[in-house]
Design a protein around this motif. Structure first.
Motif, PDB file in Angstrom:
ATOM      1  N   LEU A 110      67.017 -69.884 -92.258  1.00 48.69           N
ATOM      2  CA  LEU A 110      67.912 -70.502 -91.290  1.00 48.69           C
ATOM      3  C   LEU A 110      67.201 -70.426 -89.949  1.00 48.69           C
ATOM      4  CD1 LEU A 110      71.348 -68.798 -92.181  1.00 48.69           C
ATOM      5  CD2 LEU A 110      70.223 -70.737 -93.311  1.00 48.69           C
ATOM      6  N   ILE A 111      67.462 -71.374 -89.089  1.00 50.34           N
ATOM      7  CA  ILE A 111      66.912 -71.325 -87.738  1.00 50.34           C
ATOM      8  C   ILE A 111      67.910 -70.590 -86.852  1.00 50.34           C
ATOM      9  CG2 ILE A 111      66.271 -72.697 -85.715  1.00 50.34           C
ATOM     10  CD1 ILE A 111      65.169 -74.793 -87.642  1.00 50.34           C
ATOM     11  N   GLU A 112      67.409 -69.565 -86.160  1.00 47.56           N
ATOM     12  CA  GLU A 112      68.297 -68.826 -85.253  1.00 47.56           C
ATOM     13  C   GLU A 112      68.312 -69.504 -83.889  1.00 47.56           C
ATOM     14  OE1 GLU A 112      67.463 -64.667 -84.556  1.00 47.56           O
ATOM     15  OE2 GLU A 112      69.120 -64.516 -83.126  1.00 47.56           O
ATOM     16  N   ILE A 113      69.519 -69.882 -83.462  1.00 50.82           N
ATOM     17  CA  ILE A 113      69.703 -70.557 -82.176  1.00 50.82           C
ATOM     18  C   ILE A 113      70.126 -69.535 -81.120  1.00 50.82           C
ATOM     19  CG2 ILE A 113      70.962 -72.397 -80.958  1.00 50.82           C
ATOM     20  CD1 ILE A 113      69.488 -73.536 -83.329  1.00 50.82           C
ATOM     21  N   ASN A 114      69.415 -69.507 -80.031  1.00 50.97           N
ATOM     22  CA  ASN A 114      69.813 -68.675 -78.881  1.00 50.97           C
ATOM     23  C   ASN A 114      70.839 -69.483 -78.077  1.00 50.97           C
ATOM     24  OD1 ASN A 114      70.029 -67.129 -76.567  1.00 50.97           O
ATOM     25  ND2 ASN A 114      67.823 -66.939 -76.229  1.00 50.97           N
ATOM     26  N   SER A 115      72.076 -69.482 -78.602  1.00 52.64           N
ATOM     27  CA  SER A 115      73.081 -70.412 -78.085  1.00 52.64           C
ATOM     28  C   SER A 115      73.541 -70.050 -76.678  1.00 52.64           C
ATOM     29  CB  SER A 115      74.278 -70.490 -79.043  1.00 52.64           C
ATOM     30  OG  SER A 115      74.809 -69.199 -79.266  1.00 52.64           O
ATOM     31  N   GLY A 116      73.360 -68.778 -76.295  1.00 46.23           N
ATOM     32  CA  GLY A 116      73.729 -68.378 -74.932  1.00 46.23           C
ATOM     33  C   GLY A 116      72.576 -68.461 -73.962  1.00 46.23           C
ATOM     34  N   LYS A 117      71.424 -68.939 -74.440  1.00 43.62           N
ATOM     35  CA  LYS A 117      70.211 -69.030 -73.615  1.00 43.62           C
ATOM     36  C   LYS A 117      69.937 -67.721 -72.883  1.00 43.62           C
ATOM     37  CE  LYS A 117      71.168 -73.933 -72.848  1.00 43.62           C
ATOM     38  NZ  LYS A 117      71.487 -74.928 -71.835  1.00 43.62           N
ATOM     39  N   PRO A 162      82.751 -71.053 -77.501  1.00 45.15           N
ATOM     40  CA  PRO A 162      81.899 -72.170 -77.034  1.00 45.15           C
ATOM     41  C   PRO A 162      80.483 -72.133 -77.626  1.00 45.15           C
ATOM     42  CG  PRO A 162      82.964 -71.050 -75.169  1.00 45.15           C
ATOM     43  CD  PRO A 162      83.310 -70.261 -76.391  1.00 45.15           C
ATOM     44  N   TYR A 163      79.979 -70.935 -77.879  1.00 49.58           N
ATOM     45  CA  TYR A 163      78.618 -70.821 -78.426  1.00 49.58           C
ATOM     46  C   TYR A 163      78.598 -71.197 -79.909  1.00 49.58           C
ATOM     47  CZ  TYR A 163      78.154 -68.649 -73.966  1.00 49.58           C
ATOM     48  OH  TYR A 163      78.186 -68.444 -72.612  1.00 49.58           O
TER      49      TYR A 163
END
Ligand SMILES: *Cc1c(COP(=O)(O)O)cnc(C)c1O
Length: 217
Positions: A110-117, A162-163
């Motif tokens: 899976l690709i880990e998304i840094n959704s909170g930047k 939201p994330y």
């Protein structure tokens, strides 16, 4: 305690949601209790700790790598884990490709998304996901099966929403990506404090430690 926690949690989540028990810092006995109560997916964050446990357990389960993975650990990790939830760079993907080819395997990620930047968090920034997908689309031994995100930890699950929404939008957008090794099936979001919100926002994998095992030692 562990068994009761697992039974209560399993009864409370939809059947099509994969429940991963996060086993970092836990003992072999704790993992075995969770298994006997019905857990069939476990997550680990650290390759060395996993090496001291996984080979010594006599249980039929799948292991997910949920911690940040260093490239020099990929070769060992490939022998133990069934799904890597934390792909976050082209260089790590290239190492997966190389080591999986040598082992004559296909590695699922899976690709880990840094959704909170967040600077402090691993994961790839949302704006860089397309570049990573394009790089992986040309690989023969790496299969992308979805996305994972942690999101900022706030203690208030509503603030995670939201994330999770942002990550699900990326997931939806990448569905149907025209490459045989890119297949958006799994969306891994939500931990002990936020799993209910994550499921509402489309997660089909949740990762839970504290609610099963108690506070970490
Ligand atoms: C530890 C961990 C979890 C579980 O956290 P809890 O708050 O104990 O449920 C989930 N995901 C990742 C990536 C973790 O490292």
């Amino acid at each position: 305690m562990i068994k009761e926690n697992v039974k209560r949690l399993l009864a409370s989540i939809p059947e099509d949601v994969i429940f991963v028990a996060a086993a970092k810092t836990r003992t072999k006995e704790e993992v075995e209790s969770a298994y006997s109560a019905g857990i069939r997916y476990f997550g680990h964050n650290y390759v060395q700790e996993a090496q001291a446990m996984i080979p010594f357990l006599d249980i039929e389960v799948q292991w997910h790598m949920i911690g940040h993975l260093q490239r020099n650990k990929v070769k060992d990790a490939l022998q133990m884990f069934d799904l890597f939830e934390t792909l976050d760079s082209v260089r790590l993907a290239q190492e997966f490709e190389k080591r999986a080819a040598q082992a004559n395997k296909t590695v699922k990620v899976l690709i880990e998304i840094n959704s909170g930047k967040e600077d402090s968090k691993s994961g790839i920034l949302p704006k860089d996901v397309d570049g990573l997908i394009q790089a992986v689309a040309g690989m023969e031994h790496v299969k992308v099966e979805g996305l994972m995100t942690m999101g900022p930890f706030t203690g208030d699950p509503e603030l995670s929403r939201p994330y999770f929404v942002k990550t699900r939008r990326i997931f939806e957008r990448l569905k149907g990506y025209p490459s045989a090794n890119i297949n958006m099936r799994f969306l891994s979001m939500g931990m002990s404090n936020s799993y209910q919100v994550a499921i509402q926002e489309g997660a089909n994998i949740i990762r839970i430690g504290t609610l099963i095992f108690g506070e970490r030692h």
